[in-house]
Design a protein around this motif. Structure first.
Motif, PDB file in Angstrom:
ATOM      1  N   SER A   1     -83.280 -44.948  80.973  1.00 29.49           N
ATOM      2  CA  SER A   1     -83.599 -45.021  82.409  1.00 29.49           C
ATOM      3  C   SER A   1     -84.054 -43.011  82.714  1.00 29.49           C
ATOM      4  O   SER A   1     -84.845 -42.826  83.482  1.00 29.49           O
ATOM      5  CB  SER A   1     -81.989 -44.730  82.469  1.00 29.49           C
ATOM      6  OG  SER A   1     -81.259 -44.301  82.024  1.00 29.49           O
ATOM      7  N   PHE A   2     -83.115 -42.474  81.724  1.00 34.28           N
ATOM      8  CA  PHE A   2     -83.578 -40.715  81.821  1.00 34.28           C
ATOM      9  C   PHE A   2     -85.295 -40.818  82.411  1.00 34.28           C
ATOM     10  O   PHE A   2     -86.002 -40.156  83.349  1.00 34.28           O
ATOM     11  CB  PHE A   2     -83.477 -40.133  80.723  1.00 34.28           C
ATOM     12  CG  PHE A   2     -84.318 -38.205  81.288  1.00 34.28           C
ATOM     13  CD1 PHE A   2     -82.839 -38.060  82.085  1.00 34.28           C
ATOM     14  CD2 PHE A   2     -85.127 -38.196  80.393  1.00 34.28           C
ATOM     15  CE1 PHE A   2     -83.921 -36.668  81.668  1.00 34.28           C
ATOM     16  CE2 PHE A   2     -85.730 -36.700  80.479  1.00 34.28           C
ATOM     17  CZ  PHE A   2     -84.502 -36.035  81.470  1.00 34.28           C
TER      18      PHE A   2
ATOM     19  N   ILE B   1     -89.392 -39.140  74.247  1.00 30.47           N
ATOM     20  CA  ILE B   1     -88.051 -39.149  74.420  1.00 30.47           C
ATOM     21  C   ILE B   1     -88.123 -40.761  74.497  1.00 30.47           C
ATOM     22  O   ILE B   1     -87.356 -40.789  73.422  1.00 30.47           O
ATOM     23  CB  ILE B   1     -87.719 -38.844  75.705  1.00 30.47           C
ATOM     24  CG1 ILE B   1     -87.676 -37.235  75.665  1.00 30.47           C
ATOM     25  CG2 ILE B   1     -86.381 -39.776  75.632  1.00 30.47           C
ATOM     26  CD1 ILE B   1     -87.865 -36.444  77.127  1.00 30.47           C
ATOM     27  N   THR B   2     -88.796 -41.209  75.112  1.00 26.91           N
ATOM     28  CA  THR B   2     -89.143 -43.089  74.839  1.00 26.91           C
ATOM     29  C   THR B   2     -88.792 -43.396  73.635  1.00 26.91           C
ATOM     30  O   THR B   2     -88.167 -44.428  72.953  1.00 26.91           O
ATOM     31  CB  THR B   2     -90.345 -43.783  75.420  1.00 26.91           C
ATOM     32  OG1 THR B   2     -90.240 -43.224  76.782  1.00 26.91           O
ATOM     33  CG2 THR B   2     -90.649 -45.290  75.373  1.00 26.91           C
TER      34      THR B   2
ATOM     35  N   ARG C   1     -75.984 -42.587  79.768  1.00 30.55           N
ATOM     36  CA  ARG C   1     -76.245 -43.639  80.020  1.00 30.55           C
ATOM     37  C   ARG C   1     -77.299 -44.915  78.979  1.00 30.55           C
ATOM     38  O   ARG C   1     -76.794 -45.583  78.665  1.00 30.55           O
ATOM     39  CB  ARG C   1     -76.836 -44.382  81.037  1.00 30.55           C
ATOM     40  CG  ARG C   1     -76.022 -46.091  81.229  1.00 30.55           C
ATOM     41  CD  ARG C   1     -77.401 -45.998  83.070  1.00 30.55           C
ATOM     42  NE  ARG C   1     -76.763 -45.325  84.131  1.00 30.55           N
ATOM     43  CZ  ARG C   1     -77.529 -44.454  84.760  1.00 30.55           C
ATOM     44  NH1 ARG C   1     -77.813 -44.462  84.624  1.00 30.55           N
ATOM     45  NH2 ARG C   1     -76.695 -44.266  85.592  1.00 30.55           N
ATOM     46  N   ASP C   2     -78.689 -43.578  78.658  1.00 31.59           N
ATOM     47  CA  ASP C   2     -79.115 -44.226  77.878  1.00 31.59           C
ATOM     48  C   ASP C   2     -78.530 -44.456  76.158  1.00 31.59           C
ATOM     49  O   ASP C   2     -79.348 -45.020  75.495  1.00 31.59           O
ATOM     50  CB  ASP C   2     -80.184 -43.328  77.723  1.00 31.59           C
ATOM     51  CG  ASP C   2     -81.215 -43.536  78.850  1.00 31.59           C
ATOM     52  OD1 ASP C   2     -80.767 -44.429  79.807  1.00 31.59           O
ATOM     53  OD2 ASP C   2     -82.420 -43.222  79.101  1.00 31.59           O
TER      54      ASP C   2
ATOM     55  N   LEU D   1     -91.134 -51.057  83.548  1.00 32.31           N
ATOM     56  CA  LEU D   1     -90.094 -50.016  83.927  1.00 32.31           C
ATOM     57  C   LEU D   1     -89.046 -50.135  82.728  1.00 32.31           C
ATOM     58  O   LEU D   1     -88.501 -49.138  82.078  1.00 32.31           O
ATOM     59  CB  LEU D   1     -89.316 -48.801  84.872  1.00 32.31           C
ATOM     60  CG  LEU D   1     -90.534 -48.549  86.103  1.00 32.31           C
ATOM     61  CD1 LEU D   1     -89.542 -47.914  87.008  1.00 32.31           C
ATOM     62  CD2 LEU D   1     -91.467 -47.134  85.334  1.00 32.31           C
ATOM     63  N   LYS D   2     -89.230 -51.661  82.480  1.00 34.11           N
ATOM     64  CA  LYS D   2     -88.124 -51.770  81.218  1.00 34.11           C
ATOM     65  C   LYS D   2     -87.960 -51.655  79.722  1.00 34.11           C
ATOM     66  O   LYS D   2     -87.862 -51.078  79.219  1.00 34.11           O
ATOM     67  CB  LYS D   2     -88.742 -53.635  81.538  1.00 34.11           C
ATOM     68  CG  LYS D   2     -88.019 -54.400  82.824  1.00 34.11           C
ATOM     69  CD  LYS D   2     -87.971 -55.769  82.205  1.00 34.11           C
ATOM     70  CE  LYS D   2     -88.122 -56.520  83.698  1.00 34.11           C
ATOM     71  NZ  LYS D   2     -88.064 -57.849  83.402  1.00 34.11           N
ATOM     72  N   PRO D   3     -89.239 -51.596  79.246  1.00 33.77           N
ATOM     73  CA  PRO D   3     -88.895 -50.443  77.091  1.00 33.77           C
ATOM     74  C   PRO D   3     -89.021 -49.438  77.471  1.00 33.77           C
ATOM     75  O   PRO D   3     -88.599 -48.667  76.866  1.00 33.77           O
ATOM     76  CB  PRO D   3     -90.042 -50.600  77.178  1.00 33.77           C
ATOM     77  CG  PRO D   3     -91.259 -51.575  78.270  1.00 33.77           C
ATOM     78  CD  PRO D   3     -91.045 -51.370  79.534  1.00 33.77           C
ATOM     79  N   TYR D   4     -89.075 -48.514  78.972  1.00 32.42           N
ATOM     80  CA  TYR D   4     -88.583 -47.054  79.065  1.00 32.42           C
ATOM     81  C   TYR D   4     -86.876 -46.871  79.328  1.00 32.42           C
ATOM     82  O   TYR D   4     -86.220 -48.038  80.414  1.00 32.42           O
ATOM     83  CB  TYR D   4     -89.572 -46.133  80.074  1.00 32.42           C
ATOM     84  CG  TYR D   4     -90.696 -46.720  79.823  1.00 32.42           C
ATOM     85  CD1 TYR D   4     -91.063 -45.993  79.161  1.00 32.42           C
ATOM     86  CD2 TYR D   4     -91.490 -47.299  80.498  1.00 32.42           C
ATOM     87  CE1 TYR D   4     -93.035 -45.883  78.842  1.00 32.42           C
ATOM     88  CE2 TYR D   4     -92.786 -47.597  80.362  1.00 32.42           C
ATOM     89  CZ  TYR D   4     -93.813 -46.612  79.278  1.00 32.42           C
ATOM     90  OH  TYR D   4     -94.665 -47.286  78.532  1.00 32.42           O
TER      91      TYR D   4
END
Length: 430
Positions: free
Chosen positions: A274-275, A302-303, A382-383, A269-272
């Motif tokens: 938080s949403f 979105i990513t 946050r992103d 999940l690190k490259p993605y």
């Protein structure tokens, strides 16, 4: 007899080869300047031969075609090459800012001319954006924002060139008083050459009313800096056109998250953002494969938008706040090229303020689709390294409504229909 035949056969091979004369050549490299530009190269993919005619040439093109080069008045690096066959309604046009010429150039070219008489070799660079693919089109008048290039047209006058050079020198090295004087003269010349500038003298009151009405119409017709939308939609799903936001041709390349989930391997999940990380449970809960693929494309897009935004933000401003590197190498090539065309300025290669607002608008619209148009903006704020208060104008620009029943609950963003946008502010004329 055999000996004589051997002598006859070996006689031509013993001739002395002609010696080539060596040239002592002095080389000169010519750079582009204000009064000349680098050579322009064009080719015809349709098969039209401007010299010999041929099957693909128009029947009336018996004489040599006319060749014109136009330069944009506001952007000097934008050129158009127009080849017009004589007596034909078809002309061939190539642009340096669109099509094949706008693609990344992996090599550069130069044109060398050797003059044996003077023993001089002149090498002139050919700019990569001046190699044109000439496509046929019906002959039309040249747009007003394009003017014939001064370096290639015979009609350019020396006096005009000298005057422009003096203006350029004044703008670079002149005093503030001289620069203001030049600006005033330019403004007066524009008004003098514009007949409509004197119309207000005849009927000042009527023209004032017309100007106000025209300004109001201009405000209404000004395109909004938001993703493709339908203001008269009766449902939130139709308010923003998802097929234009994520083209169907790119969706086959946006299934990386879904493929990782189907493989059974634990997803890193690190490259993605938080949403996206906090919405992966929705993919696991969906049973309909078509809906699951649609949601996976939105999360993946979105990513990529988030990664693209971080890359441009960090390149424009080397700040410690952007400590997370943008891994744009994982963005599909077709998606990355489309994002470059949509958001990156071709001259500065940076993200302008207007394009930054549009890019954030794309991200916010997709988050609304993922959360069925009732979303908590905490994760996306946050992103984007922003607060909910700073995100509020972006949501309002999209026609969204931010509400909170009491201070203890989180804010919720909804999308009422039909869309209601805030009024565009118009600057007052002084």
């Amino acid at each position: 007899m055999a000996e004589e035949a051997v002598e006859t056969l070996t006689e031509p091979s013993t001739r002395k080869k002609r010696k080539r004369k060596a040239l002592d050549v002095s080389m000169e490299a010519l750079a582009e300047s204000g009064d000349r530009i680098a050579p322009v190269v064009g080719y015809f993919p349709s098969g039209y031969d401007p010299l010999g005619g041929g099957a693909a040439a128009p029947a009336a093109a018996a004489d040599d075609p006319s060749v014109r080069v136009f330069r944009n008045k506001r952007r000097a690096n934008r050129l158009e090459l127009v080849v017009s066959p004589r007596g034909s309604a078809v002309e061939f046009v190539g642009r340096s800012y669109a099509g094949e010429a706008a693609a990344p150039q992996l090599c550069t070219y130069a044109l060398g001319v050797l003059d044996k008489a003077t023993q001089t070799l002149k090498i002139v660079p050919i700019a990569a954006n001046k190699i044109f693919r000439l496509e046929p089109r019906l002959a039309v008048s040249q747009p007003a924002h394009m003017e014939a290039s001064e370096g290639l047209t015979e009609e350019s006058m020396a006096t005009g060139q000298v005057g422009r050079k003096i203006q350029d020198l004044t703008s670079l090295y002149g005093t503030k008083k001289d620069r203001d004087k030049d600006k005033k003269w330019m403004s007066l010349n524009q008004q003098r050459n514009d007949p409509s500038a004197y119309e207000h003298l005849e009927n000042e009151k009527t023209d004032a009313d017309v100007d106000n009405n025209a300004a109001d119409q201009e405000t209404e017709s000004t395109p909004r800096n938001i993703p493709p939308h339908n203001p008269s939609a009766d449902t939130p799903e139709r308010a923003y056109l998802i097929d234009e936001i994520i083209p169907k041709g790119e969706r086959a390349y946006l299934l990386d998250i879904l493929e990782a989930l189907h493989s059974g391997v634990d997803l890193d999940l690190k490259p993605y953002p938080s949403f996206v990380s906090n919405r992966l449970y929705k993919l696991r809960e969906l049973q309909d494969e078509e809906e699951k693929e649609k949601l996976a494309c939105m999360l993946s897009y979105i990513t990529h938008l988030q990664s693209f935004w971080e890359r441009l933000s960090s390149s424009g401003c080397k700040s410690k706040h952007h400590s997370k590197p943008a891994d744009h190498s994982k963005i599909p090539r077709i998606t990355y090229q489309r994002l470059q065309r949509m958001f990156v300025d071709p001259e500065s290669h940076l993200l302008s303020t207007q394009k930054n607002e549009l890019l954030i608008g794309y991200i916010l619209v997709l988050t609304l689709f993922v959360d069925n148009f009732k979303t908590d903006p905490t994760d996306v704020a946050r992103d984007l390294k922003m607060t909910i208060q700073t995100l509020r104008p972006y949501y309002q620009q999209l026609g969204c409504k931010i509400s909170r029943e009491n201070f203890s609950e989180q804010s919720l963003v909804t999308l009422p229909v039909p869309l209601k946008f805030p009024e565009l502010r118009r600057r007052r004329r002084r």
